[in-house]
Design an enzyme around this catalytic site. Structure first.
Site: not given
Ligand SMILES: *Cc1c(COP(=O)(O)O)cnc(C)c1O
Length: 429
Positions: A144, A239, A267
Protein backbone atom coordinates in the site's frame (compact mmCIF):
# COMPACT_ATOMS: atom_id res chain seq x y z
CA UNK A 1 -18.42 -4.72 28.39
CA UNK A 2 -20.83 -1.87 27.72
CA UNK A 3 -20.36 0.03 24.45
CA UNK A 4 -23.75 1.77 24.21
CA UNK A 5 -22.34 5.27 23.71
CA UNK A 6 -19.99 4.11 20.94
CA UNK A 7 -22.90 2.43 19.19
CA UNK A 8 -25.04 5.55 19.47
CA UNK A 9 -22.25 7.79 18.19
CA UNK A 10 -21.59 5.46 15.28
CA UNK A 11 -25.27 5.57 14.35
CA UNK A 12 -25.16 9.38 14.24
CA UNK A 13 -21.77 9.45 12.48
CA UNK A 14 -23.19 7.27 9.70
CA UNK A 15 -25.72 10.01 8.91
CA UNK A 16 -23.00 12.57 8.28
CA UNK A 17 -19.99 10.64 7.00
CA UNK A 18 -19.74 7.78 4.47
CA UNK A 19 -19.67 4.65 6.60
CA UNK A 20 -19.45 6.84 9.69
CA UNK A 21 -15.70 7.34 9.39
CA UNK A 22 -12.99 9.38 7.70
CA UNK A 23 -10.86 6.37 6.73
CA UNK A 24 -12.46 3.02 5.77
CA UNK A 25 -10.76 0.42 7.96
CA UNK A 26 -11.80 2.29 11.13
CA UNK A 27 -15.41 1.22 10.51
CA UNK A 28 -14.67 -2.40 11.64
CA UNK A 29 -16.32 -3.82 8.51
CA UNK A 30 -13.45 -6.28 8.00
CA UNK A 31 -14.17 -7.79 11.44
CA UNK A 32 -17.94 -7.34 11.15
CA UNK A 33 -18.06 -5.27 14.33
CA UNK A 34 -19.02 -1.84 15.56
CA UNK A 35 -16.19 0.67 15.98
CA UNK A 36 -15.51 2.08 19.42
CA UNK A 37 -15.30 5.84 19.76
CA UNK A 38 -12.22 7.01 21.63
CA UNK A 39 -12.47 9.54 24.43
CA UNK A 40 -8.78 9.84 25.22
CA UNK A 41 -5.52 7.93 25.15
CA UNK A 42 -2.38 7.86 27.25
CA UNK A 43 0.73 5.70 27.07
CA UNK A 44 -0.20 2.20 25.92
CA UNK A 45 -3.92 2.71 26.58
CA UNK A 46 -6.94 4.07 24.78
CA UNK A 47 -10.18 4.78 26.64
CA UNK A 48 -13.52 4.75 24.85
CA UNK A 49 -16.56 6.99 25.36
CA UNK A 50 -18.17 4.35 27.59
CA UNK A 51 -15.14 4.42 29.88
CA UNK A 52 -13.62 1.08 28.82
CA UNK A 53 -9.81 0.94 28.74
CA UNK A 54 -7.89 -1.08 26.15
CA UNK A 55 -4.22 -1.95 25.68
CA UNK A 56 -3.65 -0.50 22.23
CA UNK A 57 -1.75 -2.32 19.46
CA UNK A 58 -2.89 0.01 16.68
CA UNK A 59 -0.94 3.08 17.78
CA UNK A 60 -2.87 5.24 15.31
CA UNK A 61 -1.67 2.80 12.59
CA UNK A 62 2.02 3.25 13.36
CA UNK A 63 2.93 6.84 14.20
CA UNK A 64 2.76 6.58 17.99
CA UNK A 65 5.99 4.73 18.74
CA UNK A 66 6.32 6.73 21.95
CA UNK A 67 2.79 5.82 23.01
CA UNK A 68 -0.20 8.14 23.25
CA UNK A 69 0.09 11.68 24.59
CA UNK A 70 3.80 11.51 25.40
CA UNK A 71 4.28 14.39 27.90
CA UNK A 72 7.32 15.89 26.13
CA UNK A 73 5.68 15.77 22.71
CA UNK A 74 2.47 17.31 24.06
CA UNK A 75 4.43 20.04 25.79
CA UNK A 76 6.35 20.85 22.61
CA UNK A 77 3.12 21.03 20.59
CA UNK A 78 1.41 23.28 23.18
CA UNK A 79 4.37 25.58 23.42
CA UNK A 80 4.56 25.87 19.63
CA UNK A 81 0.82 26.56 19.41
CA UNK A 82 1.20 29.66 21.57
CA UNK A 83 3.53 31.10 18.88
CA UNK A 84 1.33 30.20 15.94
CA UNK A 85 -0.22 27.22 14.20
CA UNK A 86 0.67 27.90 10.57
CA UNK A 87 2.73 30.56 8.84
CA UNK A 88 2.83 29.52 5.17
CA UNK A 89 6.39 30.81 5.31
CA UNK A 90 9.73 29.24 6.23
CA UNK A 91 10.16 28.24 9.88
CA UNK A 92 13.24 26.86 11.66
CA UNK A 93 11.67 23.56 12.77
CA UNK A 94 11.51 22.54 9.08
CA UNK A 95 15.32 22.60 8.95
CA UNK A 96 15.54 20.73 12.24
CA UNK A 97 13.33 17.85 11.11
CA UNK A 98 14.95 17.67 7.66
CA UNK A 99 18.44 17.54 9.15
CA UNK A 100 17.52 14.92 11.76
CA UNK A 101 16.04 12.69 9.04
CA UNK A 102 18.95 13.22 6.67
CA UNK A 103 21.48 12.37 9.39
CA UNK A 104 19.61 9.15 10.22
CA UNK A 105 18.92 8.08 6.62
CA UNK A 106 21.98 8.97 4.51
CA UNK A 107 20.29 8.30 1.12
CA UNK A 108 18.12 11.34 1.88
CA UNK A 109 20.29 14.36 1.07
CA UNK A 110 17.28 16.58 0.43
CA UNK A 111 13.67 16.19 1.49
CA UNK A 112 10.25 17.74 0.82
CA UNK A 113 7.63 17.72 3.58
CA UNK A 114 3.99 17.12 2.69
CA UNK A 115 0.87 16.29 4.73
CA UNK A 116 0.35 12.55 4.28
CA UNK A 117 2.01 9.40 3.05
CA UNK A 118 -0.40 9.39 0.12
CA UNK A 119 0.78 12.79 -0.99
CA UNK A 120 4.42 11.79 -0.58
CA UNK A 121 4.07 8.60 -2.66
CA UNK A 122 2.12 10.40 -5.37
CA UNK A 123 4.75 13.15 -5.57
CA UNK A 124 7.67 10.70 -5.55
CA UNK A 125 6.20 8.92 -8.58
CA UNK A 126 5.78 12.22 -10.42
CA UNK A 127 9.42 13.03 -9.68
CA UNK A 128 10.60 9.58 -10.80
CA UNK A 129 8.69 9.94 -14.06
CA UNK A 130 10.13 13.39 -14.68
CA UNK A 131 13.67 12.32 -13.81
CA UNK A 132 13.67 9.22 -16.04
CA UNK A 133 11.40 10.52 -18.79
CA UNK A 134 9.41 7.25 -18.51
CA UNK A 135 5.79 6.59 -17.52
CA UNK A 136 5.43 3.06 -16.16
CA UNK A 137 5.89 1.99 -12.56
CA UNK A 138 6.18 -1.40 -10.88
CA UNK A 139 4.23 -2.02 -7.70
CA UNK A 140 3.86 -5.18 -5.61
CA UNK A 141 0.62 -6.98 -4.96
CA UNK A 142 -0.49 -6.30 -1.36
CA UNK A 143 1.75 -3.25 -0.86
CA UNK A 144 0.00 0.00 0.00
CA UNK A 145 1.33 3.42 -0.93
CA UNK A 146 -1.69 5.57 -0.11
CA UNK A 147 -4.71 6.09 -2.31
CA UNK A 148 -3.42 7.99 -5.34
CA UNK A 149 -4.84 6.62 -8.62
CA UNK A 150 -1.56 5.01 -9.71
CA UNK A 151 -1.51 2.75 -6.64
CA UNK A 152 -5.13 1.53 -6.50
CA UNK A 153 -4.24 -1.15 -9.02
CA UNK A 154 -4.16 -4.94 -8.99
CA UNK A 155 -2.77 -7.44 -11.46
CA UNK A 156 -4.68 -7.96 -14.69
CA UNK A 157 -5.71 -11.51 -15.46
CA UNK A 158 -4.00 -13.98 -17.76
CA UNK A 159 -1.48 -12.62 -20.21
CA UNK A 160 -2.25 -9.01 -19.39
CA UNK A 161 0.88 -7.44 -17.86
CA UNK A 162 -0.69 -4.04 -17.16
CA UNK A 163 -2.78 -3.54 -14.07
CA UNK A 164 -6.50 -2.93 -13.56
CA UNK A 165 -8.12 -0.51 -11.08
CA UNK A 166 -9.15 -1.74 -7.61
CA UNK A 167 -11.50 1.21 -7.18
CA UNK A 168 -14.16 2.74 -9.40
CA UNK A 169 -13.03 6.17 -10.49
CA UNK A 170 -9.48 5.15 -11.33
CA UNK A 171 -9.11 5.46 -15.12
CA UNK A 172 -8.19 2.25 -16.94
CA UNK A 173 -5.60 4.31 -18.80
CA UNK A 174 -3.90 5.20 -15.53
CA UNK A 175 -3.96 1.54 -14.49
CA UNK A 176 -2.17 0.56 -17.71
CA UNK A 177 0.90 2.40 -16.46
CA UNK A 178 1.16 0.38 -13.24
CA UNK A 179 2.71 -3.08 -13.58
CA UNK A 180 2.10 -5.53 -10.76
CA UNK A 181 4.76 -7.89 -9.38
CA UNK A 182 4.76 -10.50 -6.61
CA UNK A 183 6.35 -9.68 -3.24
CA UNK A 184 9.48 -11.72 -2.44
CA UNK A 185 9.57 -13.01 -6.03
CA UNK A 186 12.42 -11.38 -7.95
CA UNK A 187 11.64 -13.39 -11.08
CA UNK A 188 8.24 -11.70 -11.35
CA UNK A 189 10.04 -8.35 -11.52
CA UNK A 190 12.67 -9.62 -13.97
CA UNK A 191 9.84 -10.76 -16.25
CA UNK A 192 8.31 -7.27 -16.22
CA UNK A 193 11.68 -5.67 -16.95
CA UNK A 194 12.33 -8.10 -19.81
CA UNK A 195 9.17 -6.86 -21.45
CA UNK A 196 9.02 -3.19 -20.41
CA UNK A 197 12.49 -2.37 -19.03
CA UNK A 198 13.06 0.81 -21.04
CA UNK A 199 9.63 2.23 -20.08
CA UNK A 200 9.83 1.70 -16.32
CA UNK A 201 10.40 4.90 -14.33
CA UNK A 202 10.48 3.26 -10.93
CA UNK A 203 9.93 0.23 -8.74
CA UNK A 204 8.10 1.16 -5.54
CA UNK A 205 8.02 -1.17 -2.55
CA UNK A 206 7.44 -1.33 1.18
CA UNK A 207 10.83 -2.81 2.18
CA UNK A 208 8.92 -4.58 4.96
CA UNK A 209 5.30 -5.03 3.89
CA UNK A 210 2.95 -3.77 6.60
CA UNK A 211 -0.33 -3.33 4.77
CA UNK A 212 -1.18 -6.95 3.97
CA UNK A 213 -0.41 -7.84 7.55
CA UNK A 214 3.29 -7.94 8.29
CA UNK A 215 5.27 -9.74 5.59
CA UNK A 216 9.03 -9.97 6.01
CA UNK A 217 11.20 -9.40 2.94
CA UNK A 218 13.84 -11.79 1.76
CA UNK A 219 17.00 -9.66 1.84
CA UNK A 220 18.27 -11.13 -1.46
CA UNK A 221 15.01 -10.10 -3.07
CA UNK A 222 15.50 -6.46 -1.98
CA UNK A 223 19.14 -6.47 -3.14
CA UNK A 224 18.00 -7.97 -6.43
CA UNK A 225 15.60 -5.06 -6.93
CA UNK A 226 18.46 -2.62 -6.40
CA UNK A 227 20.62 -4.35 -9.03
CA UNK A 228 17.80 -4.68 -11.53
CA UNK A 229 16.72 -1.03 -11.32
CA UNK A 230 20.32 0.14 -11.68
CA UNK A 231 20.77 -2.06 -14.73
CA UNK A 232 17.74 -0.54 -16.47
CA UNK A 233 18.15 3.06 -15.28
CA UNK A 234 14.90 2.93 -13.27
CA UNK A 235 14.57 4.40 -9.80
CA UNK A 236 14.11 2.29 -6.69
CA UNK A 237 11.64 3.85 -4.27
CA UNK A 238 11.39 2.57 -0.70
CA UNK A 239 8.09 3.38 0.93
CA UNK A 240 9.22 3.60 4.55
CA UNK A 241 6.07 5.30 5.83
CA UNK A 242 5.71 2.50 8.39
CA UNK A 243 9.31 1.32 8.69
CA UNK A 244 10.92 4.76 8.96
CA UNK A 245 12.15 5.07 12.59
CA UNK A 246 10.19 1.92 13.50
CA UNK A 247 12.73 -0.91 13.16
CA UNK A 248 15.69 1.29 14.09
CA UNK A 249 16.58 4.96 14.35
CA UNK A 250 16.55 5.47 10.57
CA UNK A 251 15.05 3.43 7.74
CA UNK A 252 14.88 -0.30 7.08
CA UNK A 253 17.33 0.57 4.29
CA UNK A 254 19.96 1.10 7.02
CA UNK A 255 19.39 -2.46 8.24
CA UNK A 256 19.60 -4.14 4.82
CA UNK A 257 22.30 -1.72 3.59
CA UNK A 258 20.48 -0.74 0.41
CA UNK A 259 20.46 2.80 -0.92
CA UNK A 260 17.17 3.52 -2.69
CA UNK A 261 16.93 6.50 -5.05
CA UNK A 262 13.90 7.93 -3.28
CA UNK A 263 12.41 7.27 0.15
CA UNK A 264 8.86 7.97 1.28
CA UNK A 265 8.23 8.73 4.93
CA UNK A 266 5.23 9.57 7.13
CA UNK A 267 3.66 8.31 10.36
CA UNK A 268 6.44 8.37 13.02
CA UNK A 269 8.21 11.46 11.61
CA UNK A 270 5.03 13.47 12.32
CA UNK A 271 4.93 12.49 15.99
CA UNK A 272 1.16 11.93 15.76
CA UNK A 273 0.37 14.96 13.59
CA UNK A 274 -0.29 14.78 9.83
CA UNK A 275 3.03 14.57 7.95
CA UNK A 276 4.48 12.85 4.93
CA UNK A 277 7.81 13.40 3.18
CA UNK A 278 9.82 12.24 0.21
CA UNK A 279 13.54 12.57 -0.21
CA UNK A 280 16.62 11.30 -1.95
CA UNK A 281 19.85 12.40 -3.55
CA UNK A 282 20.48 16.08 -4.28
CA UNK A 283 20.76 15.15 -7.96
CA UNK A 284 17.15 13.91 -8.07
CA UNK A 285 15.55 16.20 -5.48
CA UNK A 286 16.88 19.37 -7.09
CA UNK A 287 14.34 18.75 -9.88
CA UNK A 288 11.50 19.60 -7.47
CA UNK A 289 10.04 23.13 -7.73
CA UNK A 290 11.13 25.81 -7.15
CA UNK A 291 14.72 24.55 -7.68
CA UNK A 292 13.53 22.47 -10.62
CA UNK A 293 10.43 22.14 -12.78
CA UNK A 294 8.56 19.23 -11.13
CA UNK A 295 5.62 20.97 -9.50
CA UNK A 296 4.46 20.07 -6.02
CA UNK A 297 3.17 22.39 -3.29
CA UNK A 298 1.10 22.51 -0.07
CA UNK A 299 -0.65 25.22 1.96
CA UNK A 300 0.09 23.48 5.26
CA UNK A 301 3.27 21.62 4.23
CA UNK A 302 6.05 21.89 6.80
CA UNK A 303 3.40 22.91 9.31
CA UNK A 304 5.12 24.18 12.48
CA UNK A 305 3.04 22.08 14.88
CA UNK A 306 3.69 18.91 12.88
CA UNK A 307 7.41 19.69 12.46
CA UNK A 308 7.71 20.33 16.18
CA UNK A 309 5.97 17.07 17.10
CA UNK A 310 8.24 15.21 14.67
CA UNK A 311 11.43 16.82 15.94
CA UNK A 312 10.53 16.12 19.57
CA UNK A 313 9.67 12.49 18.76
CA UNK A 314 12.92 11.84 16.91
CA UNK A 315 14.96 13.51 19.65
CA UNK A 316 13.40 11.28 22.30
CA UNK A 317 13.94 8.18 20.14
CA UNK A 318 17.59 9.08 19.58
CA UNK A 319 18.32 9.64 23.26
CA UNK A 320 17.72 6.20 24.65
CA UNK A 321 17.99 2.46 24.01
CA UNK A 322 14.31 2.41 23.03
CA UNK A 323 14.76 0.12 20.04
CA UNK A 324 16.56 -2.50 22.16
CA UNK A 325 13.85 -2.32 24.79
CA UNK A 326 11.10 -2.67 22.17
CA UNK A 327 12.89 -5.67 20.68
CA UNK A 328 13.14 -7.40 24.07
CA UNK A 329 9.50 -6.76 25.00
CA UNK A 330 8.11 -7.77 21.60
CA UNK A 331 10.28 -10.91 21.54
CA UNK A 332 8.90 -11.86 24.95
CA UNK A 333 5.29 -11.17 23.96
CA UNK A 334 5.44 -13.12 20.69
CA UNK A 335 7.23 -16.08 22.27
CA UNK A 336 4.44 -16.39 24.85
CA UNK A 337 1.69 -15.84 22.28
CA UNK A 338 3.04 -18.71 20.19
CA UNK A 339 2.83 -21.00 23.20
CA UNK A 340 -0.76 -19.88 23.85
CA UNK A 341 -1.77 -20.61 20.24
CA UNK A 342 -0.06 -23.99 20.32
CA UNK A 343 -1.79 -24.88 23.60
CA UNK A 344 -5.09 -24.23 21.88
CA UNK A 345 -4.08 -26.47 18.97
CA UNK A 346 -4.84 -23.72 16.46
CA UNK A 347 -3.29 -23.20 13.07
CA UNK A 348 -1.59 -19.82 13.06
CA UNK A 349 1.41 -17.95 11.78
CA UNK A 350 2.90 -14.95 13.57
CA UNK A 351 5.19 -12.68 11.55
CA UNK A 352 7.28 -10.27 13.57
CA UNK A 353 9.95 -7.70 12.94
CA UNK A 354 11.15 -5.32 15.67
CA UNK A 355 8.02 -3.93 17.40
CA UNK A 356 5.67 -4.96 14.56
CA UNK A 357 3.73 -8.21 14.27
CA UNK A 358 0.67 -9.84 12.73
CA UNK A 359 -1.20 -12.93 13.88
CA UNK A 360 -2.47 -14.81 10.81
CA UNK A 361 -5.03 -17.59 11.03
CA UNK A 362 -3.52 -19.93 8.46
CA UNK A 363 -1.66 -23.21 8.04
CA UNK A 364 1.08 -21.91 5.76
CA UNK A 365 4.00 -19.51 5.79
CA UNK A 366 2.89 -15.98 4.96
CA UNK A 367 5.48 -14.46 2.65
CA UNK A 368 3.41 -12.87 -0.12
CA UNK A 369 -0.07 -11.63 -0.95
CA UNK A 370 -1.40 -14.98 -2.20
CA UNK A 371 -0.52 -16.56 1.15
CA UNK A 372 -2.15 -13.63 2.95
CA UNK A 373 -5.40 -14.15 1.06
CA UNK A 374 -5.58 -17.76 2.26
CA UNK A 375 -5.97 -16.65 5.87
CA UNK A 376 -9.20 -17.22 7.77
CA UNK A 377 -10.57 -13.68 8.08
CA UNK A 378 -13.78 -14.91 9.74
CA UNK A 379 -11.72 -16.37 12.57
CA UNK A 380 -9.67 -13.20 12.83
CA UNK A 381 -12.93 -11.22 13.14
CA UNK A 382 -14.12 -13.39 16.02
CA UNK A 383 -10.68 -13.21 17.65
CA UNK A 384 -10.67 -9.42 17.32
CA UNK A 385 -14.08 -9.06 18.97
CA UNK A 386 -13.19 -11.46 21.78
CA UNK A 387 -9.93 -9.59 22.42
CA UNK A 388 -11.72 -6.25 22.47
CA UNK A 389 -14.03 -7.63 25.17
CA UNK A 390 -10.90 -8.58 27.13
CA UNK A 391 -9.59 -5.01 26.89
CA UNK A 392 -7.05 -5.47 24.09
CA UNK A 393 -7.33 -3.42 20.91
CA UNK A 394 -5.87 -5.17 17.83
CA UNK A 395 -6.28 -3.71 14.33
CA UNK A 396 -9.83 -4.24 13.06
CA UNK A 397 -8.71 -6.24 10.01
CA UNK A 398 -6.61 -9.36 9.45
CA UNK A 399 -4.39 -7.62 6.90
CA UNK A 400 -2.87 -5.03 9.23
CA UNK A 401 0.11 -4.78 11.53
CA UNK A 402 0.16 -4.57 15.33
CA UNK A 403 2.58 -2.09 16.88
CA UNK A 404 4.11 -1.92 20.34
CA UNK A 405 5.18 1.45 21.70
CA UNK A 406 7.82 2.57 24.17
CA UNK A 407 4.95 3.00 26.65
CA UNK A 408 4.07 -0.72 26.58
CA UNK A 409 5.56 -2.66 29.49
CA UNK A 410 5.77 -6.20 30.89
CA UNK A 411 2.46 -5.71 32.65
CA UNK A 412 0.76 -4.89 29.32
CA UNK A 413 2.45 -7.87 27.69
CA UNK A 414 1.33 -10.27 30.42
CA UNK A 415 -2.23 -8.94 30.39
CA UNK A 416 -2.28 -9.33 26.60
CA UNK A 417 -1.08 -12.93 26.82
CA UNK A 418 -3.87 -13.73 29.30
CA UNK A 419 -6.43 -11.92 27.15
CA UNK A 420 -5.37 -13.81 24.02
CA UNK A 421 -5.62 -17.07 25.95
CA UNK A 422 -9.20 -16.30 27.03
CA UNK A 423 -10.15 -14.95 23.58
CA UNK A 424 -8.96 -18.16 21.90
CA UNK A 425 -10.98 -20.26 24.37
CA UNK A 426 -14.08 -18.22 23.53
CA UNK A 427 -13.75 -18.45 19.74
CA UNK A 428 -13.16 -22.21 19.94
CA UNK A 429 -16.31 -22.88 21.94
C1 LIG B 1 0.07 4.60 5.89
C2 LIG B 1 0.84 4.35 4.66
C3 LIG B 1 0.79 5.20 3.54
C4 LIG B 1 -0.19 6.32 3.42
O1 LIG B 1 0.00 7.31 4.37
P1 LIG B 1 -1.26 8.27 4.72
O2 LIG B 1 -0.65 9.28 5.63
O3 LIG B 1 -2.29 7.41 5.33
O4 LIG B 1 -1.70 8.86 3.42
C5 LIG B 1 1.66 4.96 2.49
N1 LIG B 1 2.53 3.94 2.53
C6 LIG B 1 2.58 3.09 3.57
C7 LIG B 1 3.59 1.99 3.55
C8 LIG B 1 1.74 3.25 4.66
O5 LIG B 1 1.77 2.38 5.66
Amino acid sequence: MNTDRSEEMFRIACQYMPGGVNSPVRAFKAVKGNPIFIKEARGSQVIDVDGNAYIDYVGSWGPLILGHSHPQVIEAICSMATKGTSFGAPYEAEIELASLISAAIPSIEMIRMVNSGTEAAMSAIRLARAYTGRDKIVKFEGCYHGHADSFLIKAGSGLLTSGVPTSPGVPARTAELTLIATYNDLQSVIDLFNEHGQEIAAVIIEPVAGNMGLVIPDSEFLHGLRQLTLKYGSLLIFDEVITGFRACYGGFQNIVAIKPDLTILGKIIGGGLPVGAYGGSREIMKQVAPQGDVYQAGTLSGNPLAMTAGVETLKILAENDWYDRLEVLTYYLIGKLKTVFENHGLYYEINRLASMFTVFFTEELVDNYTAVLNCDTEKYGAFHQALLNEGVYFPPAQFETCFLSCAHDMDDANKTIEAVNRALSIIQE
